[in-house]
Design a protein around this motif. Structure first.
Motif, short mmCIF file in Angstrom:
data_model
loop_
_atom_site.label_atom_id
_atom_site.label_comp_id
_atom_site.label_asym_id
_atom_site.label_seq_id
_atom_site.Cartn_x
_atom_site.Cartn_y
_atom_site.Cartn_z
N ALA A 350 13.54 31.34 -21.59
CA ALA A 350 12.65 30.45 -22.23
C ALA A 350 12.04 31.50 -23.76
O ALA A 350 11.21 30.89 -24.20
CB ALA A 350 11.64 30.13 -21.18
N THR A 351 12.17 33.50 -22.98
CA THR A 351 11.41 33.62 -23.73
C THR A 351 12.47 34.56 -24.46
O THR A 351 11.59 35.58 -25.09
CB THR A 351 10.89 34.41 -23.19
N ARG A 352 13.44 34.60 -23.83
CA ARG A 352 14.07 35.74 -24.44
C ARG A 352 15.61 35.95 -25.44
O ARG A 352 15.41 36.65 -26.61
CB ARG A 352 14.68 37.25 -23.66
N PRO A 353 15.89 35.34 -25.74
CA PRO A 353 17.32 34.66 -26.66
C PRO A 353 16.99 34.39 -27.26
O PRO A 353 15.58 33.55 -28.05
CB PRO A 353 18.51 33.46 -25.35
N LEU A 354 17.69 35.26 -28.19
CA LEU A 354 17.12 34.95 -29.97
C LEU A 354 17.42 32.90 -30.80
O LEU A 354 16.62 33.01 -31.57
CB LEU A 354 18.24 35.63 -31.08
N ALA A 355 18.35 32.58 -29.69
CA ALA A 355 18.62 30.95 -30.11
C ALA A 355 17.29 29.97 -29.40
O ALA A 355 17.27 28.78 -29.83
CB ALA A 355 19.90 30.41 -29.87
N ARG A 356 16.97 30.81 -28.87
CA ARG A 356 15.42 30.10 -27.79
C ARG A 356 14.34 29.08 -28.64
O ARG A 356 14.08 27.93 -28.11
CB ARG A 356 14.80 30.69 -27.49
N HIS A 357 14.15 29.49 -29.72
CA HIS A 357 13.21 27.97 -30.53
C HIS A 357 14.60 27.19 -31.18
O HIS A 357 13.77 26.41 -32.30
CB HIS A 357 13.33 29.34 -32.11
N ILE A 358 15.87 27.48 -31.06
CA ILE A 358 16.54 26.23 -31.31
C ILE A 358 16.75 24.93 -30.25
O ILE A 358 16.76 24.05 -30.08
CB ILE A 358 18.19 26.79 -31.95
N ARG A 359 17.27 25.59 -29.00
CA ARG A 359 17.71 24.97 -28.09
C ARG A 359 17.65 26.23 -26.80
O ARG A 359 17.48 27.15 -27.12
CB ARG A 359 18.17 23.83 -27.31
N ILE A 360 16.51 25.77 -25.52
CA ILE A 360 16.54 26.96 -24.12
C ILE A 360 17.48 26.15 -23.26
O ILE A 360 18.13 25.11 -23.10
CB ILE A 360 15.19 26.42 -23.37
N VAL A 361 18.48 27.06 -23.06
CA VAL A 361 19.22 27.05 -22.15
C VAL A 361 19.21 26.38 -21.07
O VAL A 361 18.32 26.97 -20.10
CB VAL A 361 20.61 28.17 -22.19
N ASP A 362 19.53 25.73 -20.38
CA ASP A 362 20.49 24.94 -18.53
C ASP A 362 20.73 26.16 -17.85
O ASP A 362 21.35 26.83 -18.27
CB ASP A 362 20.24 23.71 -18.80
N VAL A 363 19.51 25.84 -16.66
CA VAL A 363 20.35 26.77 -15.51
C VAL A 363 20.09 25.97 -14.40
O VAL A 363 19.41 25.09 -13.84
CB VAL A 363 19.17 27.75 -15.53
#
Length: 396
Positions: A350-363
């Motif tokens: 939610a805070t570190r991947p570059l593309a987080r503002h496009i979509r947050i990866v599910d876990v």
């Protein structure tokens, strides 16, 4: 391709298959007719969408065949019989024989296969094949296990041929983490997901990648060795030759060592494990630490959370590199503390991947749990038999 669409969907019509695959309705109808005649697919009522003409729903006939899965771990052997949907019918586990030599292990695995087939009441004629999930690295071309770091005297062992001879079944071989990823794709959290990364935490740390609905194995067929991503530059040496590898920081021995260091300190943190450690340090083992963390023990939580943060760092790296839609966590190494590991990964994504503002990866936590690798072994057979391989399609 048609069968793959039917397997992935919870009921699908001929028209929908044609739309998803690009095949003509006539081609789909002909293939479906053959699959029904062979007993692999059956019609299961009809449904109406958008007020149109009712469409007959197609589903896999789960009882049309069986597959056997084996998981060879340095500590434990497991075997399972599954139906065509990958659902376990019978599962059995046994300690890996000592010494762990190829002849003894092969004989023990063959005996375990006999046991689960007998308990499930399945004849060998019903079995599509046997899938073996084994420690890597694996040479797929010759069916060999190539010097697994945790297995002495296993240099270029032709385990595929040995097991086929011992069981009389056709054997499919893959490393345990990739097999577990195939299991997730077939019958777990990855079903129907085009792009996902699977992290297998057990005796070591492995992984699997599914990209564009295809299992990504890489040039040597040993892709997704997530456990050998360096996390701490000056960290402990790893048997692979790197330093500070994820596996060397989060595997069961590393977690036990971290807990023991805290418990042996001059002024150890308050912990329910302190008295146990004073009486018998060996009693503070990996299961004891995980159970204590699950109960909220501060020292155990500190150790587990530190390991979970290391895992989260590698997950972020993988997400940044391959841009998957889903991350799945599984394996017996996180039993009882799955939620703590998942929370750390969720926070990081939610805070570190570059593309987080496009979509947050599910876990997701693997619904297959500790059975992921053995069910994955069986799923190797189903996947090889029924799922389209891009390389094969392009060569035709």
């Amino acid at each position: 391709m048609v069968l793959d669409q039917i397997q992935l969907a919870d009921g699908v019509s001929r028209v929908e298959i044609a739309q998803h695959t690009g095949l003509t309705p006539q081609t789909v109808s002909g293939i479906v007719r053959r699959l029904i005649d062979e007993g692999i697919v059956h019609e299961d009522g009809a449904r109406t969408s958008n007020g149109g003409k009712p469409r007959t729903v197609l589903r896999i006939n789960a009882d049309a065949g069986r597959a056997v899965g084996l998981h060879f771990d340095p500590v434990e052997l497991a075997a399972v019989v599954v139906d065509l949907l990958g659902r376990p019918l019978v599962t059995a586990r046994r300690p890996t024989p000592r010494p762990v030599d190829p002849v003894s292990v092969t004989a023990a695995m063959a005996g375990l296969v006999d046991e689960v087939l007998a308990e499930a009441g399945v004849q060998r004629s019903q079995v599509l094949g046997l899938g073996l999930a084994a420690p890597g690295p694996i040479d797929q071309h010759v069916g060999m296990v190539i010097s697994p770091p945790q297995l002495a005297n296993w240099s270029r062992v032709p385990i595929k041929e040995m097991l086929a001879t011992a069981t009389g079944l056709e054997v499919t071989l893959d490393n345990d983490a990739t097999a577990a990823a195939v299991g997730e794709r077939w019958a777990g959290a990855g079903r129907g997901v085009a792009n996902f990364a699977y992290f297998f935490l057990g005796t070591g740390v492995g992984g699997g990648l599914v990209l564009g609905h295809q299992v990504h194995r890489g040039g040597s067929m040993n892709a997704a060795e997530f456990g050998h991503t360096s996390v701490v530059a000056d960290g402990p040496g790893c048997y692979c030759g790197n330093r500070g590898c994820l596996e060397s920081l989060v595997n069961p021995p590393a977690i036990v060592a971290a807990a023991h260091r805290l418990l042996a300190a001059a002024d150890p943190p308050a912990s329910s494990l302190a008295e146990v450690y004073r009486a018998d340090p060996l009693a503070v083992d990996h299961p004891a630490i995980c159970l204590a963390a699950a109960a909220g023990d501060p020292l155990a939580c500190t150790v587990i959370d530190a390991a979970a943060e290391h895992l989260a760092t590698v997950v972020v790296n993988v997400v940044n590199i391959v841009d998957v839609d889903l991350v799945i966590l599984g394996g017996h190494g996180i039993r009882h503390v799955e939620a703590r590991f998942r929370q750390a990964v969720v926070r990081a994504l939610a805070t570190r991947p570059l593309a987080r503002h496009i979509r947050i990866v599910d876990v997701a936590l693997s619904p297959l749990g500790v059975d992921a690798a053995v069910v994955g072994g069986a799923a190797l057979v189903l996947h090889a038999t029924f799922s389209p391989q891009v390389s094969a399609l392009l060569s035709e």
